[in-house]
Write a protein that holds these residues in place. Structure first.
Motif, PDB file in Angstrom:
ATOM      1  N   UNK A 113       0.826  -1.210   0.000  1.00  0.00           N
ATOM      2  CA  UNK A 113       0.000   0.000   0.000  1.00  0.00           C
ATOM      3  C   UNK A 113       0.858   1.257   0.000  1.00  0.00           C
ATOM      4  N   UNK A 114       1.997   1.212   0.678  1.00  0.00           N
ATOM      5  CA  UNK A 114       2.895   2.363   0.691  1.00  0.00           C
ATOM      6  C   UNK A 114       3.577   2.577  -0.662  1.00  0.00           C
ATOM      7  N   UNK A 162      -5.805   0.088  10.259  1.00  0.00           N
ATOM      8  CA  UNK A 162      -6.745   0.946   9.529  1.00  0.00           C
ATOM      9  C   UNK A 162      -6.026   1.622   8.378  1.00  0.00           C
ATOM     10  N   UNK A 163      -6.781   2.067   7.407  1.00  0.00           N
ATOM     11  CA  UNK A 163      -6.206   2.749   6.253  1.00  0.00           C
ATOM     12  C   UNK A 163      -6.777   4.147   6.147  1.00  0.00           C
ATOM     13  N   UNK A 164      -5.913   5.102   5.845  1.00  0.00           N
ATOM     14  CA  UNK A 164      -6.309   6.490   5.645  1.00  0.00           C
ATOM     15  C   UNK A 164      -6.207   6.793   4.161  1.00  0.00           C
ATOM     16  N   UNK A 165      -7.180   7.494   3.630  1.00  0.00           N
ATOM     17  CA  UNK A 165      -7.103   7.923   2.244  1.00  0.00           C
ATOM     18  C   UNK A 165      -6.197   9.140   2.146  1.00  0.00           C
ATOM     19  N   UNK A 166      -5.216   9.049   1.270  1.00  0.00           N
ATOM     20  CA  UNK A 166      -4.291  10.145   1.013  1.00  0.00           C
ATOM     21  C   UNK A 166      -4.134  10.269  -0.499  1.00  0.00           C
ATOM     22  N   UNK A 213      -2.935   9.671  -3.821  1.00  0.00           N
ATOM     23  CA  UNK A 213      -2.191   8.548  -4.382  1.00  0.00           C
ATOM     24  C   UNK A 213      -2.622   7.192  -3.855  1.00  0.00           C
ATOM     25  N   UNK A 214      -3.565   7.138  -2.941  1.00  0.00           N
ATOM     26  CA  UNK A 214      -4.041   5.844  -2.452  1.00  0.00           C
ATOM     27  C   UNK A 214      -4.361   5.846  -0.979  1.00  0.00           C
ATOM     28  N   UNK A 215      -4.248   4.688  -0.397  1.00  0.00           N
ATOM     29  CA  UNK A 215      -4.537   4.509   1.024  1.00  0.00           C
ATOM     30  C   UNK A 215      -3.252   4.131   1.740  1.00  0.00           C
ATOM     31  N   UNK A 216      -3.089   4.631   2.951  1.00  0.00           N
ATOM     32  CA  UNK A 216      -1.898   4.364   3.753  1.00  0.00           C
ATOM     33  C   UNK A 216      -2.304   3.666   5.045  1.00  0.00           C
ATOM     34  N   UNK A 217      -1.581   2.605   5.407  1.00  0.00           N
ATOM     35  CA  UNK A 217      -1.926   1.865   6.627  1.00  0.00           C
ATOM     36  C   UNK A 217      -1.415   2.547   7.887  1.00  0.00           C
ATOM     37  N   UNK A 218      -2.127   2.319   8.973  1.00  0.00           N
ATOM     38  CA  UNK A 218      -1.670   2.757  10.281  1.00  0.00           C
ATOM     39  C   UNK A 218      -2.208   1.764  11.307  1.00  0.00           C
ATOM     40  N   UNK A 219      -1.517   1.651  12.392  1.00  0.00           N
ATOM     41  CA  UNK A 219      -1.913   0.715  13.447  1.00  0.00           C
ATOM     42  C   UNK A 219      -2.306   1.504  14.684  1.00  0.00           C
ATOM     43  N   UNK A 220      -3.495   1.246  15.181  1.00  0.00           N
ATOM     44  CA  UNK A 220      -3.955   1.831  16.436  1.00  0.00           C
ATOM     45  C   UNK A 220      -3.386   0.964  17.561  1.00  0.00           C
ATOM     46  N   UNK A 221      -2.310   1.431  18.178  1.00  0.00           N
ATOM     47  CA  UNK A 221      -1.608   0.646  19.192  1.00  0.00           C
ATOM     48  C   UNK A 221      -2.517   0.248  20.351  1.00  0.00           C
ATOM     49  N   UNK A 222      -3.449   1.097  20.701  1.00  0.00           N
ATOM     50  CA  UNK A 222      -4.350   0.795  21.820  1.00  0.00           C
ATOM     51  C   UNK A 222      -5.268  -0.384  21.510  1.00  0.00           C
ATOM     52  N   UNK A 223      -5.544  -0.621  20.231  1.00  0.00           N
ATOM     53  CA  UNK A 223      -6.432  -1.712  19.835  1.00  0.00           C
ATOM     54  C   UNK A 223      -5.676  -2.983  19.465  1.00  0.00           C
ATOM     55  N   UNK A 224      -4.375  -2.877  19.245  1.00  0.00           N
ATOM     56  CA  UNK A 224      -3.567  -4.014  18.808  1.00  0.00           C
ATOM     57  C   UNK A 224      -3.291  -4.948  19.980  1.00  0.00           C
ATOM     58  N   UNK A 225      -3.599  -6.240  19.790  1.00  0.00           N
ATOM     59  CA  UNK A 225      -3.359  -7.237  20.835  1.00  0.00           C
ATOM     60  C   UNK A 225      -2.042  -7.972  20.637  1.00  0.00           C
ATOM     61  N   UNK A 226      -1.370  -7.744  19.504  1.00  0.00           N
ATOM     62  CA  UNK A 226      -0.114  -8.427  19.224  1.00  0.00           C
ATOM     63  C   UNK A 226      -0.306  -9.870  18.801  1.00  0.00           C
ATOM     64  N   UNK A 227      -1.466 -10.201  18.263  1.00  0.00           N
ATOM     65  CA  UNK A 227      -1.765 -11.590  17.900  1.00  0.00           C
ATOM     66  C   UNK A 227      -0.955 -12.072  16.696  1.00  0.00           C
ATOM     67  N   UNK A 228      -0.559 -11.155  15.808  1.00  0.00           N
ATOM     68  CA  UNK A 228       0.255 -11.532  14.658  1.00  0.00           C
ATOM     69  C   UNK A 228      -0.514 -11.963  13.431  1.00  0.00           C
TER      70      UNK A 228
END
Length: 97
Positions: A37-38, A56-60, A62-77
Motif C-alpha cells: 500500500x505504501x 486501519x487505512x487512511x485515504x491520502x 495517491x491511495x490509502x496508507x496503513x496505520x496501526x492503532x496501538x491501543x487496539x492491537x493485541x499483538x496476535x500476529x
C-alpha cells in the motif's frame, strides 16, 4: 470485557499465550516500508486479517496508507501472517518509566 476474553482465547488456540495484565505491554504491529500500500499497490490484507480492527487505512493523495492503532492491537500476529510483502512485524513498545 467479552472482546478481551475472546482475543485471549483466540491467541491461546493459535499457540500464542497472553501475558498477565500489567506484566509488560504486548507487542504491537509495525508496518514497514516494503508494504504494498505504501508503494501504491492496492492491498489491505493486514486490515482484513486483524480481528480487533487495529489496522486501519487512511485515504491520502495517491491511495490509502496503513496505520496501526496501538491501543487496539493485541499483538496476535494475524496481520503479519497475512501480509504478502512481509512488511508487518511485531515490536514491543518502549516502556516509559
Amino acid at each position: 470485557m467479552t472482546e478481551v476474553v475472546d482475543a485471549q482465547r483466540r491467541q491461546f488456540l493459535f499457540g500464542r499465550f497472553v501475558q498477565e495484565p500489567g506484566a509488560s505491554e504486548p507487542p504491537v504491529a509495525v508496518i514497514g516500508s516494503s508494504c504494498f500500500a505504501l508503494q501504491g499497490i492496492a492491498c489491505m490484507s493486514c486490515r482484513d486479517a486483524c480481528p480487533t480492527g487495529a489496522v486501519r487505512f487512511e485515504l491520502v493523495l495517491g491511495g490509502a496508507r496503513p496505520r496501526v492503532e496501538a491501543a487496539d492491537c493485541t499483538g496476535c500476529g494475524d496481520c503479519s501472517a497475512a501480509c504478502p510483502a512481509d512488511a508487518v512485524q511485531l515490536s514491543f513498545p518502549e516502556s516509559v518509566s
